[in-house]
Design a protein around this motif. Structure first.
Motif, PDB file in Angstrom:
ATOM      1  N   GLU A   5       0.817  -1.208   0.000  1.00  0.00           N
ATOM      2  CA  GLU A   5       0.000   0.000   0.000  1.00  0.00           C
ATOM      3  C   GLU A   5       0.850   1.257   0.000  1.00  0.00           C
ATOM      4  OE1 GLU A   5      -3.107   0.022  -0.541  1.00  0.00           O
ATOM      5  OE2 GLU A   5      -3.272  -2.156  -0.481  1.00  0.00           O
ATOM      6  N   SER A   6       1.963   1.198   0.710  1.00  0.00           N
ATOM      7  CA  SER A   6       2.853   2.354   0.779  1.00  0.00           C
ATOM      8  C   SER A   6       4.253   1.826   1.023  1.00  0.00           C
ATOM      9  CB  SER A   6       2.437   3.276   1.932  1.00  0.00           C
ATOM     10  OG  SER A   6       2.668   2.600   3.149  1.00  0.00           O
ATOM     11  N   PRO A   7       5.263   2.656   0.783  1.00  0.00           N
ATOM     12  CA  PRO A   7       6.627   2.194   1.045  1.00  0.00           C
ATOM     13  C   PRO A   7       6.800   1.733   2.489  1.00  0.00           C
ATOM     14  CG  PRO A   7       6.672   4.223  -0.213  1.00  0.00           C
ATOM     15  CD  PRO A   7       5.235   3.984   0.167  1.00  0.00           C
ATOM     16  N   GLU A   8       6.172   2.481   3.418  1.00  0.00           N
ATOM     17  CA  GLU A   8       6.336   2.117   4.828  1.00  0.00           C
ATOM     18  C   GLU A   8       5.751   0.740   5.133  1.00  0.00           C
ATOM     19  OE1 GLU A   8       5.258   5.034   3.626  1.00  0.00           O
ATOM     20  OE2 GLU A   8       5.236   6.580   5.188  1.00  0.00           O
ATOM     21  N   SER A   9       4.725   0.365   4.354  1.00  0.00           N
ATOM     22  CA  SER A   9       4.069  -0.916   4.640  1.00  0.00           C
ATOM     23  C   SER A   9       5.004  -2.090   4.400  1.00  0.00           C
ATOM     24  CB  SER A   9       2.806  -1.072   3.785  1.00  0.00           C
ATOM     25  OG  SER A   9       3.160  -1.311   2.436  1.00  0.00           O
ATOM     26  N   LEU A  10       6.094  -1.829   3.666  1.00  0.00           N
ATOM     27  CA  LEU A  10       7.069  -2.887   3.432  1.00  0.00           C
ATOM     28  C   LEU A  10       7.640  -3.408   4.744  1.00  0.00           C
ATOM     29  CD1 LEU A  10       8.998  -1.369   0.429  1.00  0.00           C
ATOM     30  CD2 LEU A  10       7.749  -3.516   0.435  1.00  0.00           C
ATOM     31  N   ILE A  11       7.754  -2.527   5.729  1.00  0.00           N
ATOM     32  CA  ILE A  11       8.353  -2.946   7.001  1.00  0.00           C
ATOM     33  C   ILE A  11       7.461  -3.961   7.695  1.00  0.00           C
ATOM     34  CG2 ILE A  11       9.386  -2.138   9.146  1.00  0.00           C
ATOM     35  CD1 ILE A  11       9.214   0.670   8.044  1.00  0.00           C
ATOM     36  N   GLU A  12       6.146  -3.786   7.508  1.00  0.00           N
ATOM     37  CA  GLU A  12       5.218  -4.656   8.222  1.00  0.00           C
ATOM     38  C   GLU A  12       4.827  -5.903   7.437  1.00  0.00           C
ATOM     39  OE1 GLU A  12       2.433  -1.594   8.936  1.00  0.00           O
ATOM     40  OE2 GLU A  12       3.968  -0.640  10.183  1.00  0.00           O
ATOM     41  N   LEU A  13       5.275  -5.940   6.194  1.00  0.00           N
ATOM     42  CA  LEU A  13       4.972  -7.101   5.354  1.00  0.00           C
ATOM     43  C   LEU A  13       5.489  -8.367   6.037  1.00  0.00           C
ATOM     44  CD1 LEU A  13       3.794  -7.216   2.474  1.00  0.00           C
ATOM     45  CD2 LEU A  13       6.142  -7.284   1.641  1.00  0.00           C
ATOM     46  N   ASP A  14       4.637  -9.377   6.118  1.00  0.00           N
ATOM     47  CA  ASP A  14       5.068 -10.595   6.823  1.00  0.00           C
ATOM     48  C   ASP A  14       4.651 -11.844   6.053  1.00  0.00           C
ATOM     49  OD1 ASP A  14       6.175 -12.192   8.735  1.00  0.00           O
ATOM     50  OD2 ASP A  14       4.411 -12.161  10.028  1.00  0.00           O
ATOM     51  N   PRO A  15       5.277 -12.059   4.903  1.00  0.00           N
ATOM     52  CA  PRO A  15       4.918 -13.245   4.114  1.00  0.00           C
ATOM     53  C   PRO A  15       5.429 -14.509   4.797  1.00  0.00           C
ATOM     54  CG  PRO A  15       6.782 -12.121   3.119  1.00  0.00           C
ATOM     55  CD  PRO A  15       6.350 -11.283   4.287  1.00  0.00           C
ATOM     56  N   PRO A  16       4.948 -15.680   4.345  1.00  0.00           N
ATOM     57  CA  PRO A  16       5.430 -16.931   4.951  1.00  0.00           C
ATOM     58  C   PRO A  16       6.954 -17.030   4.875  1.00  0.00           C
ATOM     59  CG  PRO A  16       3.615 -17.347   3.445  1.00  0.00           C
ATOM     60  CD  PRO A  16       3.974 -15.910   3.275  1.00  0.00           C
ATOM     61  N   LEU A 171      24.903   3.198   5.686  1.00  0.00           N
ATOM     62  CA  LEU A 171      25.281   1.779   5.698  1.00  0.00           C
ATOM     63  C   LEU A 171      24.214   0.945   6.404  1.00  0.00           C
ATOM     64  CD1 LEU A 171      29.125   1.733   6.436  1.00  0.00           C
ATOM     65  CD2 LEU A 171      27.956   1.610   4.241  1.00  0.00           C
ATOM     66  N   ALA A 172      23.694   1.470   7.512  1.00  0.00           N
ATOM     67  CA  ALA A 172      22.615   0.759   8.211  1.00  0.00           C
ATOM     68  C   ALA A 172      21.407   0.606   7.288  1.00  0.00           C
ATOM     69  CB  ALA A 172      22.229   1.508   9.488  1.00  0.00           C
ATOM     70  N   ASN A 173      21.063   1.695   6.591  1.00  0.00           N
ATOM     71  CA  ASN A 173      19.903   1.634   5.698  1.00  0.00           C
ATOM     72  C   ASN A 173      20.170   0.743   4.488  1.00  0.00           C
ATOM     73  OD1 ASN A 173      18.227   3.274   7.266  1.00  0.00           O
ATOM     74  ND2 ASN A 173      19.127   5.151   6.428  1.00  0.00           N
ATOM     75  N   GLY A 174      21.427   0.629   4.095  1.00  0.00           N
ATOM     76  CA  GLY A 174      21.772  -0.291   3.003  1.00  0.00           C
ATOM     77  C   GLY A 174      21.492  -1.730   3.391  1.00  0.00           C
ATOM     78  N   PHE A 230      16.794   9.509   1.738  1.00  0.00           N
ATOM     79  CA  PHE A 230      16.530   8.112   2.088  1.00  0.00           C
ATOM     80  C   PHE A 230      17.722   7.511   2.823  1.00  0.00           C
ATOM     81  CE2 PHE A 230      17.095   3.602   1.119  1.00  0.00           C
ATOM     82  CZ  PHE A 230      15.918   3.086   1.652  1.00  0.00           C
ATOM     83  N   TRP A 231      18.897   7.651   2.244  1.00  0.00           N
ATOM     84  CA  TRP A 231      20.063   6.940   2.801  1.00  0.00           C
ATOM     85  C   TRP A 231      20.484   7.483   4.154  1.00  0.00           C
ATOM     86  CZ3 TRP A 231      20.633   2.429   1.050  1.00  0.00           C
ATOM     87  CH2 TRP A 231      20.356   2.137  -0.288  1.00  0.00           C
ATOM     88  N   THR A 232      20.325   8.781   4.373  1.00  0.00           N
ATOM     89  CA  THR A 232      20.833   9.353   5.620  1.00  0.00           C
ATOM     90  C   THR A 232      19.768   9.386   6.719  1.00  0.00           C
ATOM     91  OG1 THR A 232      20.320  11.598   4.883  1.00  0.00           O
ATOM     92  CG2 THR A 232      22.520  10.767   4.397  1.00  0.00           C
ATOM     93  N   ALA A 233      18.587   8.831   6.437  1.00  0.00           N
ATOM     94  CA  ALA A 233      17.520   8.820   7.447  1.00  0.00           C
ATOM     95  C   ALA A 233      17.950   8.014   8.674  1.00  0.00           C
ATOM     96  CB  ALA A 233      16.251   8.210   6.857  1.00  0.00           C
ATOM     97  N   VAL A 234      17.531   8.471   9.854  1.00  0.00           N
ATOM     98  CA  VAL A 234      17.988   7.810  11.075  1.00  0.00           C
ATOM     99  C   VAL A 234      17.220   6.521  11.351  1.00  0.00           C
ATOM    100  CG1 VAL A 234      18.857   9.936  12.092  1.00  0.00           C
ATOM    101  CG2 VAL A 234      16.510   9.210  12.563  1.00  0.00           C
ATOM    102  N   THR A 235      16.034   6.358  10.750  1.00  0.00           N
ATOM    103  CA  THR A 235      15.348   5.062  10.821  1.00  0.00           C
ATOM    104  C   THR A 235      14.905   4.694   9.422  1.00  0.00           C
ATOM    105  OG1 THR A 235      13.099   5.917  11.084  1.00  0.00           O
ATOM    106  CG2 THR A 235      14.402   5.630  13.106  1.00  0.00           C
ATOM    107  N   ILE A 236      14.727   3.395   9.183  1.00  0.00           N
ATOM    108  CA  ILE A 236      14.327   2.968   7.845  1.00  0.00           C
ATOM    109  C   ILE A 236      12.911   3.455   7.552  1.00  0.00           C
ATOM    110  CG2 ILE A 236      13.379   0.692   8.471  1.00  0.00           C
ATOM    111  CD1 ILE A 236      15.591   1.479   5.385  1.00  0.00           C
ATOM    112  N   ALA A 237      12.075   3.576   8.589  1.00  0.00           N
ATOM    113  CA  ALA A 237      10.712   4.081   8.365  1.00  0.00           C
ATOM    114  C   ALA A 237      10.764   5.521   7.861  1.00  0.00           C
ATOM    115  CB  ALA A 237       9.891   3.987   9.642  1.00  0.00           C
ATOM    116  N   ASP A 238      11.644   6.323   8.464  1.00  0.00           N
ATOM    117  CA  ASP A 238      11.832   7.698   7.977  1.00  0.00           C
ATOM    118  C   ASP A 238      12.280   7.688   6.531  1.00  0.00           C
ATOM    119  OD1 ASP A 238      11.139   8.793  10.345  1.00  0.00           O
ATOM    120  OD2 ASP A 238      13.150   9.458  10.934  1.00  0.00           O
ATOM    121  N   GLY A 239      13.215   6.796   6.235  1.00  0.00           N
ATOM    122  CA  GLY A 239      13.745   6.717   4.878  1.00  0.00           C
ATOM    123  C   GLY A 239      12.660   6.353   3.882  1.00  0.00           C
ATOM    124  N   LEU A 240      11.899   5.321   4.212  1.00  0.00           N
ATOM    125  CA  LEU A 240      10.851   4.867   3.291  1.00  0.00           C
ATOM    126  C   LEU A 240       9.783   5.929   3.099  1.00  0.00           C
ATOM    127  CD1 LEU A 240      10.514   1.166   4.491  1.00  0.00           C
ATOM    128  CD2 LEU A 240      11.422   1.931   2.292  1.00  0.00           C
TER     129      LEU A 240
END
Lengths: 321, 163
Positions: A5-16, A171-174, A230-240
């Protein structure tokens, strides 16, 4: 098919899990064997009755063949088809392994570790020490040497600390991006297997399997400003949250054939789509990361190296980087 | 008479900057350790769908490592140079030289010489020094990762500059 639904939703995606996906592939053994038996018998019957003589409708009318088999022949026929099902499963499992090569747990731990280091750089003593140095130069070192030290060095340390911290977050976000791409690939493969399973059961009707979204999210990264944010965001959610899922690139691998051999080609086609999307995403993410880091390299190369490696004696070109 | 507080500068040279250099050495070591362990995670064998992101990551990591390690050497050298300046100011003071100044050129040559020492590991610190940035390598196996990505990005930037 999986929708993000959104880039952020990727974090919550939980496939098998990868293991569950493998289990689902192995669960196809029974129906694959049945389908091989049908189609191999059909091939045999075509040989006897000629092309066009056998249809799904009259299949049962001319089925006498099965009841004429001896017990040994029936066992042999079943084994022949069951072995073919095993080969089908092994091939699909090996395609799955070749895409899901990276340990998501390891990537997650790597990202967390790097983010912890980046936060220490951000909140630790570097910045206050940089302030102390500049403040001392400002107040207590007023001559030609002091002026040079302040301009070339003291005033650059804080900015350099900021760049170093940003690079550590990148690097963390990478590492986190690799994990998210693996999760997305897992979601796609799960859908491919479910769609293949439905095709074996129901045949035509097909699939609207779409390998969507991730590619278009990555495409936003080709904008240098978005890439840096995106790359310098302090959390991946911020980046997304800097990205945008509005331009979905879509491919539609179709799986509609009950014939296991034909279906396998369709499944291979779907895997090709997943690989293409994943390869493309990795390229866009990789190029974006390289572009951002090349900015830092260029700062260093283009007579502004004190913003990356401050030196009290001015600019010297020390690093071969 | 230039306004110089030698005691204040001395504390920058012998306390603040060595501590900053130690900070950077520590971060270089931590980032380096994380990267060494990352190679097998990011660059697995037998993969079917490209690895451009991880290859770019490896090059980025090598750059950051080199930068952090070089910052440590640079701040340490700067501290040594400031202490040398303080000695000069005090010597001049003792000789009652009213208008003594250290020139920017003197500062630069002192720093250059001190940087050679710190870069070569010739300094005292309780921390184990990290591997020199030039010698640091996290390539997995015999394969070198990331060069193609770096080349690509440089070409893109060149094209943008020309465009």
């Amino acid at each position: 098919m999986t929708k993000f639904e959104s880039p952020e939703s990727l974090i919550e995606l939980d496939p098998p899990s990868h293991a569950d996906i493998r289990g689902a592939v192995r669960d196809l053994q029974g129906i694959l064997t049945k389908r091989y038996m049908y189609y191999r018998y059909a091939d045999y019957a075509f040989g006897i009755y000629g092309d066009g003589a056998l249809t799904a409708e009259n299949y049962h009318e001319i089925l006498g063949f099965m009841s004429c088999l001896t017990a040994d022949e029936a066992t042999e026929f079943h084994k022949w088809c069951s072995d073919a099902a095993d080969v089908w499963i092994d091939e699909v499992l090996s395609w799955t392994s070749q895409i899901l090569t990276k340990s998501e747990d390891s990537l997650s731990n790597l990202a967390k570790h790097l983010r912890t280091i980046a936060r220490q750089m951000e909140t630790g003593a570097l910045e206050s020490r940089a302030d102390d140095v500049l403040s001392s130069f400002d107040h207590y070192w007023k001559d030609a040497a002091g002026d040079a030290a302040r301009e070339n060095y003291g005033e650059c340390i804080g900015e350099a600390v900021g760049h170093h911290t940003d690079m550590a977050f990148a690097l963390a976000n990478g590492a986190e991006s690799e994990r998210i791409l693996s999760v997305a690939a897992r979601a796609h493969i799960d859908e491919v297997i479910k769609t293949a399973s439905a095709a074996l059961e129901h045949g035509s009707g097909g699939s609207d399997a779409e390998m969507v979204i991730i590619k278009s999210i990555a495409n936003k990264l080709t904008d240098t400003g978005v890439g840096k944010a995106f790359w310098t965001a302090v959390t991946i959610a911020d980046g997304l949250s800097k990205l945008d899922a509005s331009q979905a690139a879509q491919t539609y691998p179709v799986m509609s054939d009950k014939n296991p051999d034909t279906l396998k080609q369709e499944v291979r086609g779907a895997f090709d789509s997943v690989e293409e999307v994943l390869t493309g995403d990795r390229e866009v993410f990789g190029q974006s990361l390289t572009t951002v880091f090349n900015e830092y390299r260029n700062l260093y190369r283009e007579e502004e190296q004190n913003k990356i490696v401050p030196g009290i004696g001015g600019v010297g070109g020390r690093l071969d980087i | 008479m230039p306004e110089i507080d030698v005691n204040e500068l001395r504390s920058v040279g012998d306390t603040v900057l060595p501590a900053m250099a130690d900070d950077y050495d520590g971060f270089a070591t931590e980032i380096g350790d994380a990267g060494s362990g990352a190679a097998s995670i990011l660059l697995p064998d037998n993969q079917s769908s490209g690895n451009a992101l991880s290859e770019a990551w490896v090059e980025a990591h090598k750059f950051l490592y080199a930068v952090l390690e070089e910052n440590a050497d640079s701040h340490r050298a700067a501290g040594m140079t400031i202490l040398e300046c303080c000695d000069d100011y005090e010597a001049a003071d003792a000789a009652s030289a009213q208008d003594f100044e250290v020139s920017a050129e003197d500062l630069e040559s002192s720093y250059t010489s001190n940087f050679e020492k710190t870069d070569a590991g010739e300094y005292e610190s309780e921390l184990a020094p990290p591997v020199d940035g030039q010698d640091y390598d996290i390539t997995a196996g015999q394969q070198s990762y990331g060069d193609e990505m770096t080349e690509w990005a440089e070409q893109q930037q060149q094209q943008q500059a020309n465009g």
